[in-house]
Design a protein around this motif. Sequence first.
Motif, PDB file in Angstrom:
ATOM      1  N   VAL A  45      19.866  28.482   8.064  1.00  0.00           N
ATOM      2  CA  VAL A  45      19.465  29.786   8.614  1.00  0.00           C
ATOM      3  C   VAL A  45      19.627  29.777  10.133  1.00  0.00           C
ATOM      4  O   VAL A  45      20.165  30.732  10.717  1.00  0.00           O
ATOM      5  CB  VAL A  45      18.016  30.138   8.208  1.00  0.00           C
ATOM      6  N   PHE A  46      19.187  28.714  10.784  1.00  0.00           N
ATOM      7  CA  PHE A  46      19.311  28.635  12.241  1.00  0.00           C
ATOM      8  C   PHE A  46      20.771  28.645  12.674  1.00  0.00           C
ATOM      9  O   PHE A  46      21.133  29.292  13.656  1.00  0.00           O
ATOM     10  CB  PHE A  46      18.613  27.387  12.772  1.00  0.00           C
ATOM     11  N   ILE A  47      21.617  27.914  11.955  1.00  0.00           N
ATOM     12  CA  ILE A  47      23.044  27.898  12.290  1.00  0.00           C
ATOM     13  C   ILE A  47      23.641  29.292  12.092  1.00  0.00           C
ATOM     14  O   ILE A  47      24.420  29.770  12.922  1.00  0.00           O
ATOM     15  CB  ILE A  47      23.791  26.838  11.462  1.00  0.00           C
ATOM     16  N   LEU A  48      23.252  29.962  11.011  1.00  0.00           N
ATOM     17  CA  LEU A  48      23.751  31.313  10.759  1.00  0.00           C
ATOM     18  C   LEU A  48      23.317  32.266  11.872  1.00  0.00           C
ATOM     19  O   LEU A  48      24.113  33.090  12.326  1.00  0.00           O
ATOM     20  CB  LEU A  48      23.252  31.803   9.394  1.00  0.00           C
ATOM     21  N   VAL A  49      22.085  32.151  12.306  1.00  0.00           N
ATOM     22  CA  VAL A  49      21.605  32.982  13.421  1.00  0.00           C
ATOM     23  C   VAL A  49      22.443  32.716  14.666  1.00  0.00           C
ATOM     24  O   VAL A  49      22.836  33.645  15.379  1.00  0.00           O
ATOM     25  CB  VAL A  49      20.109  32.719  13.694  1.00  0.00           C
ATOM     26  N   SER A  50      22.741  31.452  14.931  1.00  0.00           N
ATOM     27  CA  SER A  50      23.513  31.129  16.137  1.00  0.00           C
ATOM     28  C   SER A  50      24.949  31.635  16.060  1.00  0.00           C
ATOM     29  O   SER A  50      25.551  31.955  17.078  1.00  0.00           O
ATOM     30  CB  SER A  50      23.503  29.618  16.380  1.00  0.00           C
ATOM     31  N   ILE A  51      25.484  31.735  14.849  1.00  0.00           N
ATOM     32  CA  ILE A  51      26.839  32.252  14.691  1.00  0.00           C
ATOM     33  C   ILE A  51      26.907  33.719  15.110  1.00  0.00           C
ATOM     34  O   ILE A  51      27.850  34.160  15.764  1.00  0.00           O
ATOM     35  CB  ILE A  51      27.313  32.094  13.230  1.00  0.00           C
ATOM     36  N   PHE A  52      25.888  34.479  14.761  1.00  0.00           N
ATOM     37  CA  PHE A  52      25.898  35.907  15.044  1.00  0.00           C
ATOM     38  C   PHE A  52      25.140  36.279  16.314  1.00  0.00           C
ATOM     39  O   PHE A  52      25.081  37.448  16.666  1.00  0.00           O
ATOM     40  CB  PHE A  52      25.374  36.687  13.834  1.00  0.00           C
ATOM     41  N   GLY A  53      24.590  35.301  17.015  1.00  0.00           N
ATOM     42  CA  GLY A  53      23.917  35.575  18.278  1.00  0.00           C
ATOM     43  C   GLY A  53      24.803  36.255  19.304  1.00  0.00           C
ATOM     44  O   GLY A  53      24.412  37.247  19.911  1.00  0.00           O
ATOM     45  N   PRO A  54      26.026  35.756  19.510  1.00  0.00           N
ATOM     46  CA  PRO A  54      26.896  36.382  20.516  1.00  0.00           C
ATOM     47  C   PRO A  54      27.673  37.592  19.984  1.00  0.00           C
ATOM     48  O   PRO A  54      28.587  38.071  20.636  1.00  0.00           O
ATOM     49  CB  PRO A  54      27.850  35.256  20.905  1.00  0.00           C
ATOM     50  N   PRO A  56      29.922  38.036  17.295  1.00  0.00           N
ATOM     51  CA  PRO A  56      31.363  37.839  17.104  1.00  0.00           C
ATOM     52  C   PRO A  56      31.923  38.824  16.088  1.00  0.00           C
ATOM     53  O   PRO A  56      31.185  39.456  15.339  1.00  0.00           O
ATOM     54  CB  PRO A  56      31.440  36.417  16.549  1.00  0.00           C
ATOM     55  N   ASP A  57      33.220  38.943  16.075  1.00  0.00           N
ATOM     56  CA  ASP A  57      33.889  39.718  15.046  1.00  0.00           C
ATOM     57  C   ASP A  57      33.744  38.935  13.740  1.00  0.00           C
ATOM     58  O   ASP A  57      34.035  37.738  13.694  1.00  0.00           O
ATOM     59  CB  ASP A  57      35.365  39.890  15.405  1.00  0.00           C
ATOM     60  N   PHE A  58      33.295  39.588  12.689  1.00  0.00           N
ATOM     61  CA  PHE A  58      33.041  38.906  11.421  1.00  0.00           C
ATOM     62  C   PHE A  58      34.265  38.145  10.927  1.00  0.00           C
ATOM     63  O   PHE A  58      34.150  37.071  10.360  1.00  0.00           O
ATOM     64  CB  PHE A  58      32.571  39.909  10.358  1.00  0.00           C
ATOM     65  N   ARG A  59      35.450  38.674  11.167  1.00  0.00           N
ATOM     66  CA  ARG A  59      36.673  37.998  10.716  1.00  0.00           C
ATOM     67  C   ARG A  59      36.873  36.647  11.401  1.00  0.00           C
ATOM     68  O   ARG A  59      37.534  35.775  10.873  1.00  0.00           O
ATOM     69  CB  ARG A  59      37.883  38.887  10.943  1.00  0.00           C
ATOM     70  N   ASP A  60      36.285  36.479  12.580  1.00  0.00           N
ATOM     71  CA  ASP A  60      36.429  35.215  13.311  1.00  0.00           C
ATOM     72  C   ASP A  60      35.506  34.125  12.781  1.00  0.00           C
ATOM     73  O   ASP A  60      35.720  32.947  13.065  1.00  0.00           O
ATOM     74  CB  ASP A  60      36.149  35.413  14.803  1.00  0.00           C
ATOM     75  N   VAL A  61      34.465  34.505  12.057  1.00  0.00           N
ATOM     76  CA  VAL A  61      33.466  33.520  11.617  1.00  0.00           C
ATOM     77  C   VAL A  61      33.230  33.562  10.106  1.00  0.00           C
ATOM     78  O   VAL A  61      32.208  33.089   9.636  1.00  0.00           O
ATOM     79  CB  VAL A  61      32.122  33.723  12.366  1.00  0.00           C
ATOM     80  N   ILE A  62      34.181  34.092   9.365  1.00  0.00           N
ATOM     81  CA  ILE A  62      33.958  34.267   7.923  1.00  0.00           C
ATOM     82  C   ILE A  62      33.768  32.931   7.207  1.00  0.00           C
ATOM     83  O   ILE A  62      32.887  32.800   6.354  1.00  0.00           O
ATOM     84  CB  ILE A  62      35.069  35.111   7.275  1.00  0.00           C
ATOM     85  N   SER A  63      34.544  31.911   7.535  1.00  0.00           N
ATOM     86  CA  SER A  63      34.419  30.635   6.824  1.00  0.00           C
ATOM     87  C   SER A  63      33.085  29.961   7.123  1.00  0.00           C
ATOM     88  O   SER A  63      32.428  29.440   6.210  1.00  0.00           O
ATOM     89  CB  SER A  63      35.584  29.710   7.151  1.00  0.00           C
ATOM     90  N   THR A  64      32.653  29.963   8.369  1.00  0.00           N
ATOM     91  CA  THR A  64      31.362  29.344   8.691  1.00  0.00           C
ATOM     92  C   THR A  64      30.204  30.156   8.124  1.00  0.00           C
ATOM     93  O   THR A  64      29.192  29.587   7.719  1.00  0.00           O
ATOM     94  CB  THR A  64      31.190  29.170  10.213  1.00  0.00           C
ATOM     95  N   THR A  65      30.366  31.454   8.070  1.00  0.00           N
ATOM     96  CA  THR A  65      29.322  32.298   7.479  1.00  0.00           C
ATOM     97  C   THR A  65      29.188  32.017   5.986  1.00  0.00           C
ATOM     98  O   THR A  65      28.073  31.848   5.470  1.00  0.00           O
ATOM     99  CB  THR A  65      29.645  33.786   7.708  1.00  0.00           C
TER     100      THR A  65
END
Length: 97
Positions: A45-54, A56-65
Amino acid sequence: MSLQWYDFVGLAGVGFVLVSFFLLQAGKLAGDALGYQLANLFGAVFILVSIFGPSPDFRDVISTTIMQLAWIAISLYGLWRGLKARAARFRKPKDPA
């Protein structure tokens, strides 16, 4: 480079996942332990929050999400399974021997 709040949240998440995995490998924590499951859940959950903190465009982080959502789902399954097993042991009558 300055760290933002979401960077600290993400680092805490990585810490949760790595420390719990190390403790599992070191034999200090069982894979079905409540602490292990919660550490994995909070870490993801914390990592997911950090992914979307800045933002980003969802297409740039789809695999990590997808990875973090799968980690969360598996952790929730492990928690549910563990709680179900603990409840069954609690309900089971003690042997009067």
